[in-house]
Structures are given as C-alpha cells and as structure tokens.
Design a protein around this motif. Structure first.
Motif, PDB file in Angstrom:
ATOM      1  N   ARG A 169       0.812  -1.225   0.000  1.00  0.00           N
ATOM      2  CA  ARG A 169       0.000   0.000   0.000  1.00  0.00           C
ATOM      3  C   ARG A 169       0.843   1.272   0.000  1.00  0.00           C
ATOM      4  N   ARG A 170       1.830   1.361   0.867  1.00  0.00           N
ATOM      5  CA  ARG A 170       2.609   2.599   0.970  1.00  0.00           C
ATOM      6  C   ARG A 170       3.368   2.891  -0.318  1.00  0.00           C
ATOM      7  N   TYR A 202       2.553   1.811  -3.295  1.00  0.00           N
ATOM      8  CA  TYR A 202       1.540   2.171  -4.287  1.00  0.00           C
ATOM      9  C   TYR A 202       1.180   3.649  -4.171  1.00  0.00           C
ATOM     10  N   GLU A 203       0.917   4.107  -2.959  1.00  0.00           N
ATOM     11  CA  GLU A 203       0.506   5.502  -2.781  1.00  0.00           C
ATOM     12  C   GLU A 203       1.585   6.471  -3.254  1.00  0.00           C
ATOM     13  N   THR A 215      -3.204  -4.701   0.111  1.00  0.00           N
ATOM     14  CA  THR A 215      -3.629  -3.702   1.103  1.00  0.00           C
ATOM     15  C   THR A 215      -4.805  -4.238   1.901  1.00  0.00           C
ATOM     16  N   LEU A 225      -7.100   0.021   1.663  1.00  0.00           N
ATOM     17  CA  LEU A 225      -7.650   0.653   0.464  1.00  0.00           C
ATOM     18  C   LEU A 225      -8.686  -0.271  -0.181  1.00  0.00           C
ATOM     19  N   LEU A 253      -8.779   2.179  -6.101  1.00  0.00           N
ATOM     20  CA  LEU A 253      -7.501   2.756  -6.504  1.00  0.00           C
ATOM     21  C   LEU A 253      -7.722   3.700  -7.676  1.00  0.00           C
TER      22      LEU A 253
END
Length: 193
Positions: free
Chosen positions: A62-63, A65-66, A94, A97, A100
C-alpha cells in the motif's frame, strides 16, 4: 507461469529506505532520503528499460503504491518508465484501500499467498515488486519470490529499513548477472534455487 522478481535499490549495508527523495520515507527518523541520486547513470537507465520488456504486471504494498500513484501518472509517456507503469496491470496488497485511482491498478483479492499464487499462474513474463519492504518480507516467508534484481550501491548508511530482515530459514540463490556501472553500483541478478 509468471516469475515474481523483487527489484530493489539497496546500500551495501542493505538499506532500501528513502532512495528517491529527502522526504520519501522518514519513518524512524530516517534522515538520508535521496541517497541513490548521485549514483544513477545511463547503465542503470538502460538496464531498467531492458527489464520493462519482460514485466507483465507489478505488485506493490500500500505505501509504495501511494507514493508511485502520486508521481507516475503525471509523467509524460515519452518517459519509458512512466509509459510502462501507467499501462501495465498493477496489483496492490492492502488491508485498508478499497479503490484505486491509478489506471490499471486493482486491489489484490483475498489472502496474500493464494492471491499471489493466482497472479503467478496467469500468463507469462515477470511480476515486478518495487519497494514494498513489508510486502517483500511476507513474500519471502511464503516462498513466493523467484528472484532478485538488486542495484547495490557503494554506500553505508548505518540506519534505515533493510531489505533482508529476519527470515524463517536460509535461502539459496544463484547469481545470474553482475554488471558494474560507472558510479560503482553493482547490478546483480539472483534466482532463487
């Protein structure tokens, strides 16, 4: 069957945290962000371009990706990395989330291990994992990693998140490539034995 490759920029002491910019990842008071910039050269750029040919999907935590989703969609398609990242399917592991915004990105369905096993069974090529340190640890523990492509930098930071941490058991690797760059970075390819 696709292979899952972990692709990381690391220091000689194994730090993978905050390679891109000073504020990329300050967790734990990390103050050395942007450490890889002085070492980037055309040899690495060429290798990255070659690696894109085989990559048919990306897998991110997740991190990561963000961070990636905040930058790459705004880059022009004249940049080969941007064009490939934006067009290629991206899967995100994740628990928080549910939707997306980056085109061609989707949340990985269900539990990590069976979901990644399904991704590997779909088609050919390489599923590339970039960054995503926590996810990488889970993939290693589940024996889902087929190989590593490491950009080993001639730098000791002494602090920061490391790529290889506690492991459930030793893992044998086979060196398949070793290419030095003009800045002293070793581009290393290892397959899991």
């Amino acid at each position: 069957m696709r292979k899952l490759m972990v692709i990381e920029f690391v220091t000689l002491d194994g730090v993978m945290q905050g390679l891109g910019s000073p504020d990329e990842d300050r967790d734990g008071g990390f103050e050395h962000g942007g450490w890889s910039a002085p070492y980037f050269d055309e040899t690495q750029a060429s290798a990255a371009g070659e690696g894109l040919k085989d990559t048919t999907a990306y897998l991110f935590g997740r991190r990561t990706y963000e961070k990636m989703a905040a930058f790459w969609p705004t880059q022009p398609d004249e940049n080969p990395m941007a064009a490939h990242l934006n067009a290629t399917p991206k899967h995100v592991a994740t628990r928080t989330l549910t939707s997306l915004g980056w085109p061609n990105a989707r949340v990985l369905d269900g539990a990590l291990v069976p979901a990644v096993q399904s991704l590997k069974a779909e088609g050919d090529g390489v599923i590339a994992v970039l960054g995503s340190g926590v996810l990488v640890q889970e993939l290693i523990a589940a024996d889902l990693v087929d190989g590593y492509r490491l950009f080993l930098h001639p730098l000791l930071l002494g602090t920061g998140k490391r790529l290889f941490r506690e492991m459930p058991r030793p893992q044998r690797l086979r060196l398949v490539d070793c290419t030095p760059t003009g800045t002293g970075v070793l581009m290393l390819g290892y397959d899991v034995v």
